[in-house]
Design a protein around this motif. Structure first.
Motif, short mmCIF file in Angstrom:
data_model
loop_
_atom_site.label_atom_id
_atom_site.label_comp_id
_atom_site.label_asym_id
_atom_site.label_seq_id
_atom_site.Cartn_x
_atom_site.Cartn_y
_atom_site.Cartn_z
N GLY A 1 0.79 -1.23 0.00
CA GLY A 1 0.00 0.00 0.00
C GLY A 1 0.82 1.28 0.00
O GLY A 1 0.27 2.36 0.13
N VAL A 2 2.14 1.15 -0.09
CA VAL A 2 2.98 2.35 -0.17
C VAL A 2 3.91 2.19 -1.36
O VAL A 2 4.21 1.07 -1.77
CB VAL A 2 3.82 2.56 1.12
N PHE B 1 5.67 -8.83 0.10
CA PHE B 1 5.02 -7.54 -0.11
C PHE B 1 5.54 -6.91 -1.40
O PHE B 1 6.74 -7.01 -1.73
CB PHE B 1 5.35 -6.59 1.05
N THR B 2 4.63 -6.23 -2.09
CA THR B 2 5.03 -5.40 -3.22
C THR B 2 4.64 -3.95 -2.93
O THR B 2 3.74 -3.69 -2.13
CB THR B 2 4.33 -5.84 -4.52
N SER B 3 5.35 -3.03 -3.58
CA SER B 3 5.01 -1.61 -3.40
C SER B 3 3.88 -1.26 -4.36
O SER B 3 3.62 -1.99 -5.32
CB SER B 3 6.24 -0.74 -3.68
N SER B 4 3.25 -0.12 -4.11
CA SER B 4 2.11 0.26 -4.97
C SER B 4 2.58 0.57 -6.39
O SER B 4 1.78 0.54 -7.31
CB SER B 4 1.36 1.46 -4.37
N SER C 1 16.66 0.79 -0.47
CA SER C 1 16.05 2.13 -0.43
C SER C 1 14.55 2.09 -0.71
O SER C 1 13.87 3.10 -0.56
CB SER C 1 16.75 3.05 -1.44
N SER C 2 14.05 0.90 -1.09
CA SER C 2 12.60 0.81 -1.30
C SER C 2 11.84 0.65 0.02
O SER C 2 10.64 0.42 0.03
CB SER C 2 12.29 -0.36 -2.24
N LEU D 1 13.32 -4.96 -8.30
CA LEU D 1 12.79 -6.21 -8.85
C LEU D 1 11.28 -6.10 -8.99
O LEU D 1 10.62 -5.47 -8.15
CB LEU D 1 13.11 -7.38 -7.91
N GLU D 2 10.78 -6.73 -10.02
CA GLU D 2 9.33 -6.80 -10.19
C GLU D 2 8.90 -8.25 -10.05
O GLU D 2 9.74 -9.15 -10.21
CB GLU D 2 8.96 -6.27 -11.57
#
Ligand code: PLP
Length: 384
Positions: free
Chosen positions: A221-222, A262-265, A300-301, A328-329
């Motif tokens: 969510g971020v 977790f993945t970032s938005s 840094s993510s 990374l995706e």
């Protein structure tokens, strides 16, 4: 601090039981207290007393902000029972604590981010050693999990109350504690609550490692720039506020999965709720051999720099592997030759499925990574 003047018999946990060691700041001027977050300090000077106890005995005040707000920091490290260790060893260390320096350094970094004053590193080492000695007396030859916890302490205690901008920190009883500089929190008195809990390693972890993990990708969510933009979110800090991480694991379990990445938005791979993500690619070399590239997401993510990742990378580099840091995706994970979740307690666990789809697994790489972790090298710097 015992209730009577009689010295209490040292607590020895039964088989399978835990032991706690409280680090109790001595009364009086906290001259030996470290600055917020500092891990350096006198080895055994005045300032902190250790008390070994039964963790089933009530000890934390209901006003402790570690409980009421999750306002604290922690570390979880492991201790390997050394050969010949056992009850009453008394001499020599019955355990080898793995990556203790790295864990203490990260505890200090987390405490600094939360501005929680910390007893010096030697006091934590001694507390862990005392806990492990007591644990070994009841659990000879059993490996242990060693959890270090520091909270902001009870509300209302000098320095433990609410933050008030200005020259003083006001406790709920109105007591004033002088601050060293305007705008800073209370002076670096040891106003927190500090303990070390030593417990047996859970047997279930080895089975999960053997089986491999079905993992769900879940949106945190971020976005991946939030750590830099909003430091107050404490991204990448090992704070006690893990309720969201635990909720994500429960959600995964409700969907038949074992764990979460977790993945970032904005679509970057981040970390597990209690682990670091690693992936590897086998790369054909010009001379016909195959090289290996080991990659972890960008620090840094907003992810926690893993001590296991650090020590694995140090050994992988020594073995001639290439090291890489994201971004990374999810598609990178799908295309990888292997994906793992690593942490101090769980060690190296291969991911077998991502969002229900089976991905490539490489048992040989899993074994190599476990070997790298077991080398216990001093971790280098986490990359960018
Ligand atoms: N990332 C998060 C969010 C964690 O909570 C943990 C450990 O608990 C890790 C990564 C792995 O860190 P380490 O390898 O130091 O145990």
């Amino acid at each position: 601090m015992t209730e009577s003047s009689q010295p209490a018999a040292p607590f020895v946990p039964g088989p399978g039981e835990s032991v706690v060691v409280y680090l109790e700041p001595d009364a009086g001027p906290a001259s030996s207290a470290s600055s917020p977050g500092s891990a350096d300090g006198p080895a055994d000077g005045p300032g902190v007393s250790l008390r070994v106890d039964d963790p089933r005995r009530p000890a934390i005040l209901v006003t402790d902000q570690g409980l009421t707000r999750g306002d604290g920091v922690f570390e979880t490290m492991t201790a390997v029972a050394t050969e010949g260790s056992g009850s009453g060893s008394g001499t020599g260390a019955p355990f080898r604590v793995r990556k203790e320096d790295s864990h203490l350094a990260r505890l200090a970094t987390s405490a600094e981010a939360l501005e929680i004053p910390l007893p010096p590193a030697p006091a934590w080492r001694q507390a862990a050693a005392a806990g492990l000695d007591a644990f070994a007396a009841g659990n000879p030859g059993v490996d242990a999990v060693v959890k270090l916890v520091a909270t902001r302490g009870p509300e209302g205690a000098p320095g433990g109350g609410h933050y008030v901008r200005g020259a003083a920190d006001v406790g709920s009883d109105g007591e004033l504690a002088e601050a060293t500089e305007p705008g800073l929190l209370a002076p670096p008195h040891l106003t927190g609550t500090y303990w070390v809990l030593v417990s047996p390693v859970s047997r279930g972890l080895a089975a999960a490692r053997e089986r491999g993990l079905k993992v769900l990708l879940l949106d945190r969510g971020v976005d991946s720039g939030v750590a830099e933009r909003a430091p107050w979110l404490l991204m990448g800090t090992k704070s006690l506020s893990y309720a969201v991480n635990m909720a994500a694991l429960r959600y995964a379990a409700s969907q038949g999965a074992d764990d979460v990445i977790f993945t970032s938005s904005d679509g970057q791979v981040l970390e597990g709720p209690t682990s670091t993500v690693l992936m590897a690619r086998r790369i054909p070399q010009q001379d016909g051999s195959t090289g290996i590239e080991l990659i972890t997401p960008l620090r840094s993510s907003g992810i926690l720099p893993g001590t296991s990742q650090g020590t694995i990378f140090a050994a992988a580099q020594a073995a001639g592997w290439q090291l890489g840091y994201g971004p990374l995706e999810p598609s990178d994970l799908v295309d990888a030759d292997g994906v793992w979740l690593v942490s101090s307690v769980r060690l190296v666990a291969p991911v077998t499925h991502l969002d229900g789809e089976e991905i490539l697994q490489d048992p040989e790489l899993t074994e190599l990574l476990n070997g790298f972790l077991a080398e216990d090298r001093e971790p280098g710097e986490h990359g960018p």
